[in-house]
Motif scaffolding. Structure first.
Motif, PDB file in Angstrom:
ATOM      1  N   ILE A  62      15.013  15.782  19.166  1.00 25.46           N
ATOM      2  CA  ILE A  62      14.352  16.478  20.261  1.00 25.46           C
ATOM      3  C   ILE A  62      15.238  16.315  21.498  1.00 25.46           C
ATOM      4  N   GLY A  63      15.075  17.200  22.480  1.00 20.53           N
ATOM      5  CA  GLY A  63      15.957  17.179  23.633  1.00 20.53           C
ATOM      6  C   GLY A  63      15.899  15.921  24.465  1.00 20.53           C
ATOM      7  N   SER A  64      14.834  15.121  24.324  1.00 24.89           N
ATOM      8  CA  SER A  64      14.699  13.872  25.072  1.00 24.89           C
ATOM      9  C   SER A  64      15.279  12.679  24.314  1.00 24.89           C
ATOM     10  N   ASN A  65      16.011  12.929  23.229  1.00 19.33           N
ATOM     11  CA  ASN A  65      16.654  11.819  22.528  1.00 19.33           C
ATOM     12  C   ASN A  65      17.935  11.436  23.272  1.00 19.33           C
ATOM     13  N   SER A  66      18.647  10.451  22.759  1.00 19.51           N
ATOM     14  CA  SER A  66      19.846   9.987  23.464  1.00 19.51           C
ATOM     15  C   SER A  66      20.865   9.369  22.502  1.00 19.51           C
ATOM     16  N   LEU A  67      20.478   8.341  21.766  1.00 19.63           N
ATOM     17  CA  LEU A  67      21.415   7.633  20.899  1.00 19.63           C
ATOM     18  C   LEU A  67      21.814   8.451  19.678  1.00 19.63           C
ATOM     19  N   GLN A  68      21.080   9.515  19.411  1.00 18.25           N
ATOM     20  CA  GLN A  68      21.382  10.429  18.310  1.00 18.25           C
ATOM     21  C   GLN A  68      21.852  11.753  18.891  1.00 18.25           C
ATOM     22  N   HIS A  69      22.849  12.380  18.226  1.00 15.86           N
ATOM     23  CA  HIS A  69      23.244  13.729  18.613  1.00 15.86           C
ATOM     24  C   HIS A  69      22.021  14.653  18.527  1.00 15.86           C
ATOM     25  N   LEU A  70      21.932  15.607  19.441  1.00 17.57           N
ATOM     26  CA  LEU A  70      20.965  16.689  19.280  1.00 17.57           C
ATOM     27  C   LEU A  70      21.673  17.781  18.490  1.00 17.57           C
ATOM     28  N   SER A  71      21.242  17.993  17.250  1.00 17.42           N
ATOM     29  CA  SER A  71      21.938  18.906  16.352  1.00 17.42           C
ATOM     30  C   SER A  71      22.011  20.316  16.937  1.00 17.42           C
ATOM     31  N   TRP A  72      23.116  20.997  16.659  1.00 22.04           N
ATOM     32  CA  TRP A  72      23.269  22.352  17.203  1.00 22.04           C
ATOM     33  C   TRP A  72      22.255  23.305  16.560  1.00 22.04           C
ATOM     34  N   HIS A  73      21.836  24.314  17.343  1.00 19.95           N
ATOM     35  CA  HIS A  73      20.743  25.180  16.894  1.00 19.95           C
ATOM     36  C   HIS A  73      20.639  26.411  17.789  1.00 19.95           C
ATOM     37  N   THR A  74      19.954  27.423  17.298  1.00 20.50           N
ATOM     38  CA  THR A  74      19.407  28.485  18.129  1.00 20.50           C
ATOM     39  C   THR A  74      18.101  27.965  18.709  1.00 20.50           C
ATOM     40  N   GLU A  75      17.882  28.182  20.008  1.00 21.78           N
ATOM     41  CA  GLU A  75      16.640  27.699  20.629  1.00 21.78           C
ATOM     42  C   GLU A  75      15.436  28.408  20.016  1.00 21.78           C
ATOM     43  N   ASP A  76      14.484  27.625  19.496  1.00 25.00           N
ATOM     44  CA  ASP A  76      13.251  28.152  18.907  1.00 25.00           C
ATOM     45  C   ASP A  76      13.555  29.190  17.820  1.00 25.00           C
ATOM     46  N   ALA A  77      14.516  28.871  16.971  1.00 22.66           N
ATOM     47  CA  ALA A  77      14.968  29.804  15.941  1.00 22.66           C
ATOM     48  C   ALA A  77      13.845  30.270  15.028  1.00 22.66           C
ATOM     49  N   PHE A  78      12.826  29.435  14.862  1.00 27.80           N
ATOM     50  CA  PHE A  78      11.748  29.733  13.915  1.00 27.80           C
ATOM     51  C   PHE A  78      10.796  30.813  14.402  1.00 27.80           C
ATOM     52  N   HIS A  79      10.796  31.110  15.711  1.00 28.38           N
ATOM     53  CA  HIS A  79       9.725  31.933  16.285  1.00 28.38           C
ATOM     54  C   HIS A  79      10.198  33.363  16.558  1.00 28.38           C
ATOM     55  N   PRO A  80       9.404  34.371  16.193  1.00 30.87           N
ATOM     56  CA  PRO A  80       9.800  35.764  16.461  1.00 30.87           C
ATOM     57  C   PRO A  80       9.884  36.096  17.951  1.00 30.87           C
TER      58      PRO A  80
END
Length: 342
Positions: free
Chosen positions: A135-153
């Motif tokens: 999630i965007g509020s993480n830190s010690l882990q990479h935030l994996s690359w993605h399309t924002e809200d890819a699941f939603h039409p």
């Protein structure tokens, strides 16, 4: 990447205009301010408007940056411990106003009932307990690359970030679709509706307050969370690519995609696309006063890991979702002038 750097003269022109707007409203979430933002944006310097309009219409790059906005880090004070602490009496209100006006040049800003309690402008900052959470509020882990809200039409055309603090020069990762070798990718297979995209973790109920205090809003939000749960239990098949086959648009979030049941051809095509994206990923280190606009159809983005301090000096960004077709989500919004998708 396209960049426009504000000059001292630009800031001198912007400062009183922004201050006047900020005096009239209590928060950037004020519905009247959000409604009037496209009109107020016309007061931005002409070259800023032209820069954003060229980016919107011409699609010269999947990424553009407006840098050089004045940010007084001493006036900002401590980075909030949580996004819930930042809505009212925001020390960044002038910067938020500028960011909102720029975003409103590209389209209509909107929010999600299932994200940050339905706010339009989000805070992106490290939260204790989220260090290893995707999630965007993480830190010690990479935030994996993605399309924002890819699941939603109803996902946005653009995701925008404004940097207030970034003391460790934490890098945002971006891949522009224009950099991919499309003839080497199985485009036809990726255009087929055979790929399951799951809701990402930021839309789950454990990341929201239990109640807003408004029974109607709580009922609508409960319906949204129920839909998110149904999509997790019964993923909807969608294409990964769409638009023009020679210069496709993309919608994918590999971390939240279940590959069980995919055909061998689909798996090969998807892996080929992911390999190309990994090979063409670029790092962008945002500085205070940078506003970056990412074309959510033509780019994927993520963030490298970092070690949070939790002492008030941590990285702090603002985020906006922007659509060029607000009417496209009308079935998901309770009123025509409501900007929240339920």
């Amino acid at each position: 990447m396209r960049r426009l750097t504000l000059t001292p003269e630009d800031n001198a022109e912007l400062s009183p205009m922004i201050a006047e707007i900020a005096k009239a409203y209590d928060t950037v979430e004020n519905p009247e301010l959000i409604r009037r933002a496209p009109v107020l944006a016309r007061s931005l310097p002409v070259h800023v408007l032209e820069f954003l309009e060229e980016y919107r219409i011409g699609e010269p790059s999947a990424l553009c940056v407006i840098s050089g906005l004045d940010v007084d880090e001493a006036q900002l004070g401590h980075t909030p411990e949580h996004w819930r602490d930042s809505q009212y009496d925001s020390p960044a209100f002038p910067q938020e106003v500028f960011f909102l006006l720029c975003g409103s040049v590209l389209g209509d800003v909107f929010g999600w009932a299932t994200q940050q309690d339905g706010r339009i402008m989000h805070d992106v900052l490290p939260i204790k307990g989220h260090e290893h959470y995707e999630i965007g509020s993480n830190s010690l882990q990479h935030l994996s690359w993605h399309t924002e809200d890819a699941f939603h039409p109803c996902r946005g055309d653009y995701v925008a970030l404004m940097c207030l603090k970034n003391p460790d020069a934490v890098e945002t990762m971006v891949c522009d679709a224009a950099d991919l070798d499309w003839p080497a990718i199985d485009v036809e297979t990726l255009f087929a509706a055979e790929f399951t995209q799951m809701p990402d973790n930021s839309h789950l109920p454990q990341n929201a307050t239990e109640s807003t205090g408004d029974p109607t809003i709580d009922r609508l939000r409960a319906r949204s969370f129920a839909l998110i749960q149904s999509w997790n239990e019964h993923p909807v098949k969608r294409p990964v690519l769409f638009g023009d086959r020679a210069q496709p648009y993309m919608a994918l979030d590999p971390y939240h995609m279940k590959t069980e049941g995919w055909s061998e051809a689909s798996l090969r095509a998807f892996q080929g696309l992911c390999d190309q994206i990994e090979a063409n990923m670029k790092d962008v280190s945002l500085r205070p006063g940078d506003c970056v606009f990412i074309d959510n159809f033509r780019a994927v983005h993520g963030r490298k890991s970092f070690r949070p301090r939790y002492d008030g000096s941590d990285r702090w960004l603002k985020r906006l979702n922007i659509t060029r077709n607000l009417r496209g989500s009308r079935a998901w919004r309770p009123a025509a002038d409501n900007r929240i998708i339920y």
